[in-house]
Design a protein around this motif. Structure first.
Motif, PDB file in Angstrom:
ATOM      1  N   ARG A 116      -0.966  30.016   6.183  1.00  0.00           N
ATOM      2  CA  ARG A 116      -0.948  28.555   6.041  1.00  0.00           C
ATOM      3  C   ARG A 116      -0.328  28.214   4.691  1.00  0.00           C
ATOM      4  NH1 ARG A 116      -4.120  26.483   9.960  1.00  0.00           N
ATOM      5  NH2 ARG A 116      -5.436  27.969  11.055  1.00  0.00           N
ATOM      6  N   LEU A 117       0.916  27.730   4.737  1.00  0.00           N
ATOM      7  CA  LEU A 117       1.658  27.406   3.527  1.00  0.00           C
ATOM      8  C   LEU A 117       2.021  25.928   3.539  1.00  0.00           C
ATOM      9  CD1 LEU A 117       4.068  30.474   3.564  1.00  0.00           C
ATOM     10  CD2 LEU A 117       1.950  30.236   2.265  1.00  0.00           C
ATOM     11  N   ALA A 118       2.511  25.437   2.414  1.00  0.00           N
ATOM     12  CA  ALA A 118       2.934  24.038   2.325  1.00  0.00           C
ATOM     13  C   ALA A 118       3.954  23.744   3.426  1.00  0.00           C
ATOM     14  CB  ALA A 118       3.545  23.770   0.949  1.00  0.00           C
ATOM     15  N   GLY A 119       3.716  22.705   4.196  1.00  0.00           N
ATOM     16  CA  GLY A 119       4.670  22.284   5.217  1.00  0.00           C
ATOM     17  C   GLY A 119       4.523  22.934   6.567  1.00  0.00           C
ATOM     18  N   GLY A 120       3.581  23.869   6.745  1.00  0.00           N
ATOM     19  CA  GLY A 120       3.404  24.470   8.065  1.00  0.00           C
ATOM     20  C   GLY A 120       2.753  25.834   8.015  1.00  0.00           C
ATOM     21  N   HIS A 121       2.731  26.458   9.173  1.00  0.00           N
ATOM     22  CA  HIS A 121       2.101  27.771   9.343  1.00  0.00           C
ATOM     23  C   HIS A 121       3.140  28.792   9.781  1.00  0.00           C
ATOM     24  CE1 HIS A 121      -1.683  25.353  10.673  1.00  0.00           C
ATOM     25  NE2 HIS A 121      -1.476  25.268   9.387  1.00  0.00           N
ATOM     26  N   ILE A 122       2.895  30.054   9.436  1.00  0.00           N
ATOM     27  CA  ILE A 122       3.712  31.174   9.894  1.00  0.00           C
ATOM     28  C   ILE A 122       2.783  32.112  10.644  1.00  0.00           C
ATOM     29  CG2 ILE A 122       5.118  33.151   9.201  1.00  0.00           C
ATOM     30  CD1 ILE A 122       5.854  31.473   6.682  1.00  0.00           C
ATOM     31  N   ASP A 123       3.150  32.453  11.887  1.00  0.00           N
ATOM     32  CA  ASP A 123       2.315  33.314  12.725  1.00  0.00           C
ATOM     33  C   ASP A 123       2.847  34.736  12.731  1.00  0.00           C
ATOM     34  OD1 ASP A 123       0.528  31.275  13.555  1.00  0.00           O
ATOM     35  OD2 ASP A 123       2.088  30.523  14.900  1.00  0.00           O
ATOM     36  N   LEU A 124       1.910  35.704  12.669  1.00  0.00           N
ATOM     37  CA  LEU A 124       2.235  37.126  12.720  1.00  0.00           C
ATOM     38  C   LEU A 124       1.439  37.751  13.857  1.00  0.00           C
ATOM     39  CD1 LEU A 124       1.573  36.729   9.186  1.00  0.00           C
ATOM     40  CD2 LEU A 124       3.498  38.227   9.582  1.00  0.00           C
ATOM     41  N   PRO A 134       8.758  51.582   6.795  1.00  0.00           N
ATOM     42  CA  PRO A 134       7.877  50.703   6.035  1.00  0.00           C
ATOM     43  C   PRO A 134       6.761  50.143   6.911  1.00  0.00           C
ATOM     44  CG  PRO A 134       9.847  49.505   6.643  1.00  0.00           C
ATOM     45  CD  PRO A 134      10.039  50.928   7.117  1.00  0.00           C
ATOM     46  N   ASN A 135       5.718  49.692   6.254  1.00  0.00           N
ATOM     47  CA  ASN A 135       4.590  49.054   6.912  1.00  0.00           C
ATOM     48  C   ASN A 135       4.937  47.577   7.053  1.00  0.00           C
ATOM     49  OD1 ASN A 135       1.410  49.311   7.318  1.00  0.00           O
ATOM     50  ND2 ASN A 135       2.261  51.262   6.648  1.00  0.00           N
ATOM     51  N   ALA A 136       5.133  47.102   8.283  1.00  0.00           N
ATOM     52  CA  ALA A 136       5.572  45.718   8.469  1.00  0.00           C
ATOM     53  C   ALA A 136       4.917  45.097   9.691  1.00  0.00           C
ATOM     54  CB  ALA A 136       7.087  45.659   8.607  1.00  0.00           C
ATOM     55  N   ALA A 137       4.716  43.787   9.624  1.00  0.00           N
ATOM     56  CA  ALA A 137       4.205  42.998  10.742  1.00  0.00           C
ATOM     57  C   ALA A 137       5.285  42.003  11.149  1.00  0.00           C
ATOM     58  CB  ALA A 137       2.929  42.264  10.342  1.00  0.00           C
ATOM     59  N   THR A 138       5.308  41.645  12.418  1.00  0.00           N
ATOM     60  CA  THR A 138       6.328  40.759  12.958  1.00  0.00           C
ATOM     61  C   THR A 138       5.964  39.293  12.798  1.00  0.00           C
ATOM     62  OG1 THR A 138       6.831  42.437  14.615  1.00  0.00           O
ATOM     63  CG2 THR A 138       7.624  40.203  15.053  1.00  0.00           C
ATOM     64  N   VAL A 139       6.896  38.493  12.282  1.00  0.00           N
ATOM     65  CA  VAL A 139       6.747  37.035  12.275  1.00  0.00           C
ATOM     66  C   VAL A 139       7.176  36.553  13.655  1.00  0.00           C
ATOM     67  CG1 VAL A 139       7.589  34.858  11.308  1.00  0.00           C
ATOM     68  CG2 VAL A 139       7.168  36.812   9.794  1.00  0.00           C
ATOM     69  N   THR A 140       6.272  35.902  14.371  1.00  0.00           N
ATOM     70  CA  THR A 140       6.553  35.479  15.744  1.00  0.00           C
ATOM     71  C   THR A 140       6.889  34.001  15.869  1.00  0.00           C
ATOM     72  OG1 THR A 140       4.199  35.156  16.170  1.00  0.00           O
ATOM     73  CG2 THR A 140       5.141  37.307  16.743  1.00  0.00           C
ATOM     74  N   GLY A 141       6.747  33.240  14.802  1.00  0.00           N
ATOM     75  CA  GLY A 141       7.072  31.817  14.862  1.00  0.00           C
ATOM     76  C   GLY A 141       6.303  31.051  13.817  1.00  0.00           C
ATOM     77  N   GLY A 142       6.317  29.732  13.990  1.00  0.00           N
ATOM     78  CA  GLY A 142       5.614  28.903  13.032  1.00  0.00           C
ATOM     79  C   GLY A 142       5.553  27.457  13.476  1.00  0.00           C
ATOM     80  N   THR A 143       5.000  26.638  12.582  1.00  0.00           N
ATOM     81  CA  THR A 143       4.885  25.205  12.826  1.00  0.00           C
ATOM     82  C   THR A 143       5.493  24.458  11.639  1.00  0.00           C
ATOM     83  OG1 THR A 143       2.739  24.986  11.719  1.00  0.00           O
ATOM     84  CG2 THR A 143       2.705  25.541  14.079  1.00  0.00           C
ATOM     85  N   GLY A 144       5.701  23.148  11.802  1.00  0.00           N
ATOM     86  CA  GLY A 144       6.235  22.341  10.712  1.00  0.00           C
ATOM     87  C   GLY A 144       7.594  22.837  10.289  1.00  0.00           C
ATOM     88  N   ARG A 145       7.790  23.037   8.991  1.00  0.00           N
ATOM     89  CA  ARG A 145       9.099  23.485   8.510  1.00  0.00           C
ATOM     90  C   ARG A 145       9.407  24.922   8.891  1.00  0.00           C
ATOM     91  NH1 ARG A 145       8.235  23.113   2.001  1.00  0.00           N
ATOM     92  NH2 ARG A 145       7.665  21.014   2.565  1.00  0.00           N
ATOM     93  N   TYR A 146       8.456  25.625   9.536  1.00  0.00           N
ATOM     94  CA  TYR A 146       8.666  27.007   9.964  1.00  0.00           C
ATOM     95  C   TYR A 146       8.923  27.134  11.461  1.00  0.00           C
ATOM     96  CZ  TYR A 146       6.595  27.439   5.390  1.00  0.00           C
ATOM     97  OH  TYR A 146       6.328  27.295   4.051  1.00  0.00           O
ATOM     98  N   VAL A 147       9.095  26.025  12.177  1.00  0.00           N
ATOM     99  CA  VAL A 147       9.389  26.084  13.608  1.00  0.00           C
ATOM    100  C   VAL A 147      10.668  26.890  13.816  1.00  0.00           C
ATOM    101  CG1 VAL A 147      10.143  24.728  15.605  1.00  0.00           C
ATOM    102  CG2 VAL A 147       8.221  23.952  14.241  1.00  0.00           C
ATOM    103  N   GLY A 148      10.615  27.844  14.733  1.00  0.00           N
ATOM    104  CA  GLY A 148      11.798  28.622  15.081  1.00  0.00           C
ATOM    105  C   GLY A 148      12.079  29.826  14.202  1.00  0.00           C
ATOM    106  N   VAL A 149      11.186  30.156  13.266  1.00  0.00           N
ATOM    107  CA  VAL A 149      11.450  31.319  12.413  1.00  0.00           C
ATOM    108  C   VAL A 149      11.011  32.611  13.086  1.00  0.00           C
ATOM    109  CG1 VAL A 149      11.273  30.026  10.250  1.00  0.00           C
ATOM    110  CG2 VAL A 149       9.265  31.210  11.145  1.00  0.00           C
TER     111      VAL A 149
END
Length: 173
Positions: A116-124, A134-149
């Motif tokens: 939960r960041l300024a302007g929206g959420h990022i989902d993993l 490397p140890n990594a998790a996938t960004v699957t999308g977001g809300t607000g200014r993160y829509v479509g990431v």
């Protein structure tokens, strides 16, 4: 299997333990690097270095089977702090759930979380083997200014002096 669990990205903060974006964070106090790939129709990548403290927020471990960590056990977390690694300033919080799938590979977990960041959420979301490099998790999308990431959150290092996991968040549109 690793014993310290910090649920955020959220198998993510636990990535090393057992788990930046100027155009997207406009108006935010965070230093970021933007890589522009040319035209407006081309995806732009944004990167931020974040710190996830080992303590903070509300965390709970649910032991569903034999005593101790094992398959089916859950780590739950809400309001877990997210810091700008360069300044130490709190820039958001994370919520998530992580389920232990297996003790193999240093611990294999299934994780869902929200930054939960300024302007929206990022989902993993996804499964993580703690021995992956490397140890990594996938960004699957977001809300607000993160829509479509899309993108990934990658563990860079565990900082035992500061008691944080340092991670690189890469977002692509």
């Amino acid at each position: 299997m690793k014993t310290r669990a910090i649920t955020i990205g959220l198998g993510v903060a636990t990535l090393g333990t057992g788990l930046g974006f100027s155009s997207l964070l406009a108006g935010s106090p965070i230093a970021a690097t933007t890589i522009d790939h040319g035209t407006d129709s081309s995806p732009a990548a944004q990167t931020m270095i974040l710190a996830f403290p080992w303590q903070g927020g509300h965390q709970q471990f649910i032991d569903t089977g034999s005593k101790g960590q094992g398959p089916g056990d859950l780590f739950l977390g809400t309001d877990l702090p997210i810091l700008d690694n360069a300044t130490g300033e709190r820039i958001g919080s994370g919520d998530g759930v992580e389920m232990i799938v297996s003790a193999r590979h240093g611990g294999t977990v299934s994780s869902q979380s929200t930054l939960r960041l300024a302007g929206g959420h990022i989902d993993l979301d996804g499964s993580i083997r703690h021995t992956d490099s490397p140890n990594a998790a996938t960004v699957t999308g977001g809300t607000g200014r993160y829509v479509g990431v899309g993108g990934q959150l990658t563990l860079l290092r565990s900082d035992s002096k500061r008691k944080v996991e340092v991670m690189r968040l890469e977002l692509v549109r």
